[in-house]
Write an enzyme that holds these catalytic residues in place. Structure first.
Site, PDB file in Angstrom:
ATOM      1  CG  ASP A  71     -54.083  22.811 -37.001  1.00 40.70           C
ATOM      2  OD1 ASP A  71     -53.326  23.101 -37.754  1.00 40.70           O
ATOM      3  OD2 ASP A  71     -53.634  22.047 -36.180  1.00 40.70           O
ATOM      4  CG  LEU A  78     -67.648  39.999 -34.376  1.00 39.77           C
ATOM      5  CD1 LEU A  78     -67.916  38.960 -33.460  1.00 39.77           C
ATOM      6  CD2 LEU A  78     -67.605  39.045 -35.717  1.00 39.77           C
ATOM      7  CG  HIS A 112     -52.562  27.644 -46.254  1.00 37.98           C
ATOM      8  ND1 HIS A 112     -52.526  27.280 -44.991  1.00 37.98           N
ATOM      9  CD2 HIS A 112     -51.212  27.353 -46.493  1.00 37.98           C
ATOM     10  CE1 HIS A 112     -51.598  26.550 -44.497  1.00 37.98           C
ATOM     11  NE2 HIS A 112     -50.633  26.506 -45.530  1.00 37.98           N
TER      12      HIS A 112
HETATM   13  C1  IPE Z   1     -51.179  26.579 -34.938  1.00 39.78           C
HETATM   14  O1  IPE Z   1     -51.159  25.464 -35.850  1.00 39.78           O
HETATM   15  C2  IPE Z   1     -51.092  28.011 -35.542  1.00 39.78           C
HETATM   16  C3  IPE Z   1     -52.314  28.305 -36.322  1.00 39.78           C
HETATM   17  C4  IPE Z   1     -53.362  27.757 -36.340  1.00 39.78           C
HETATM   18  C5  IPE Z   1     -52.178  29.496 -36.772  1.00 39.78           C
HETATM   19  P1  IPE Z   1     -49.765  24.777 -36.095  1.00 39.78           P
HETATM   20  O2  IPE Z   1     -50.281  23.728 -37.059  1.00 39.78           O
HETATM   21  O3  IPE Z   1     -48.756  25.817 -36.353  1.00 39.78           O
HETATM   22  O4  IPE Z   1     -49.420  24.105 -34.617  1.00 39.78           O
HETATM   23  P2  IPE Z   1     -48.687  22.664 -34.499  1.00 39.78           P
HETATM   24  O5  IPE Z   1     -47.473  23.069 -35.135  1.00 39.78           O
HETATM   25  O6  IPE Z   1     -49.686  21.568 -35.182  1.00 39.78           O
HETATM   26  O7  IPE Z   1     -48.497  22.652 -32.960  1.00 39.78           O
HETATM   27  C1  IPE Z   2     -53.257  26.012 -40.159  1.00 40.30           C
HETATM   28  O1  IPE Z   2     -53.306  24.854 -40.965  1.00 40.30           O
HETATM   29  C2  IPE Z   2     -52.824  27.152 -40.933  1.00 40.30           C
HETATM   30  C3  IPE Z   2     -51.617  27.704 -40.233  1.00 40.30           C
HETATM   31  C4  IPE Z   2     -50.868  27.409 -39.376  1.00 40.30           C
HETATM   32  C5  IPE Z   2     -50.927  28.987 -41.087  1.00 40.30           C
HETATM   33  P1  IPE Z   2     -51.767  23.854 -41.149  1.00 40.30           P
HETATM   34  O2  IPE Z   2     -51.179  24.619 -42.315  1.00 40.30           O
HETATM   35  O3  IPE Z   2     -51.189  23.698 -39.911  1.00 40.30           O
HETATM   36  O4  IPE Z   2     -52.386  22.389 -41.624  1.00 40.30           O
HETATM   37  P2  IPE Z   2     -52.104  21.206 -40.854  1.00 40.30           P
HETATM   38  O5  IPE Z   2     -52.070  20.971 -39.538  1.00 40.30           O
HETATM   39  O6  IPE Z   2     -50.463  21.044 -41.817  1.00 40.30           O
HETATM   40  O7  IPE Z   2     -52.821  20.057 -41.493  1.00 40.30           O
HETATM   41 MG    MG Z   3     -51.295  22.533 -38.240  1.00 33.65          MG
END
Ligand code: IPE
Ligand code: IPE
Ligand code: MG
Length: 243
Positions: A23, A134, A40
């Site tokens: 995240d 792995l 990303h």
């Molecule tokens: C969780 O992250 C999903 C992934 C890392 C793929 P999100 O960014 O979607 O989660 P919330 O919305 O902060 O709970």
């Molecule tokens: C995690 O990073 C990747 C996915 C959920 C696909 P985020 O896109 O949720 O990044 P933040 O949480 O908004 O910083």
């Molecule tokens: Mg996120």
């Protein structure tokens, strides 16, 4: 010199199964006044680092949360960009993963993905199926509640068909009907970006998992972060409800 925890060293045990909620890509980009998409893109390098790091530390199972069922509610441009990245990453990494002895599996609602990515997923699974160094599981379009509901439906169908008695439904039966049936439960769950929640990831499987929350944003995640989390794991006293 950096002291790297060793498997079987008698202390600082290495987890057998590490799960990671990757995240913070969007915030990584915002901090640099870049579009979320750039975050990303940078996240892909961190994935390589995590896979290599687990291999080096002797971790057997790595499960990565790449895209949640709830992430489908993001703006369509972001979803399309993420799908493009999955496409690029899988195409680019398939050889390296296969040569590194990584067996790749997927959990989640794969049939919601664009068809060419579904084919790529099948190809990667096939190409790496005999590997065992792995076991990498990628959670893609994955949601734990939907996974549990699916398991319940399958179990109910078996009861309706007379193949299973209601009184025989126990934890093991439920676990066997989850998409993670072939995996041990995670020993260590790492979430980057400072958020402290599961966001619908492996709810059943994390009953006794140790959680480590890192402030590092996912694109900045490096082997040292993995080592720090593993060391923190090694300092925990896992009791599983006993004394
Ligand atoms: C969780 O992250 C999903 C992934 C890392 C793929 P999100 O960014 O979607 O989660 P919330 O919305 O902060 O709970
Ligand atoms: C995690 O990073 C990747 C996915 C959920 C696909 P985020 O896109 O949720 O990044 P933040 O949480 O908004 O910083
Ligand atoms: Mg996120």
């Amino acid at each position: 010199m950096e002291v790297v925890p060793q498997r079987d060293s008698g202390h600082e045990p290495i987890p057998e199964h590490v799960a990671i909620i990757m995240d913070g890509n969007g915030r990584w980009a915002s901090k640099r006044s870049l579009q979320r998409l750039r975050g990303h893109e940078q996240g892909a390098e961190a994935v390589r680092e995590a896979v290599r790091g687990c291999g080096d530390l002797g971790i057997r199972y790595l499960t990565l949360f790449a895209f949640s069922s709830e992430n489908w509610s993001r703006p369509v441009e972001e979803i399309n960009h993420l799908m493009g990245l999955f496409r690029y990453f899988f195409n680019k990494e398939i050889n390296a993963l296969s040569e590194a002895g990584v067996k790749v599996n997927f959990i989640g609602n794969i049939n919601r993905l664009p068809e060419d990515i579904q084919s790529l997923v099948e190809e990667i699974k096939l190409r790496t199926q005999h590997n065992s160094k792995l076991i990498l599981t990628i959670a893609l379009s994955y949601g734990s509640q939907s996974e549990i509901a699916g398991a319940m439906r399958q179990i109910a169908e078996k009861v309706e068909a007379g193949e299973l008695a209601a009184r025989d439904i126990c934890e093991e039966v439920i676990a066997r009907h989850l998409e993670t049936a072939d995996l041990p439960d995670p020993d260590l769950l790492i979430r980057t970006s400072g958020e402290k929640r599961l966001s619908n990831f492996l709810l059943w499987q994390c009953a006794y998992t140790e959680f480590v929350f890192l402030d590092t944003l996912w694109p900045d995640f490096r082997k040292d972060d993995l080592i720090a989390a593993v060391r923190e794991y090694g300092s925990r006293n896992r009791r599983f409800g006993a004394v």
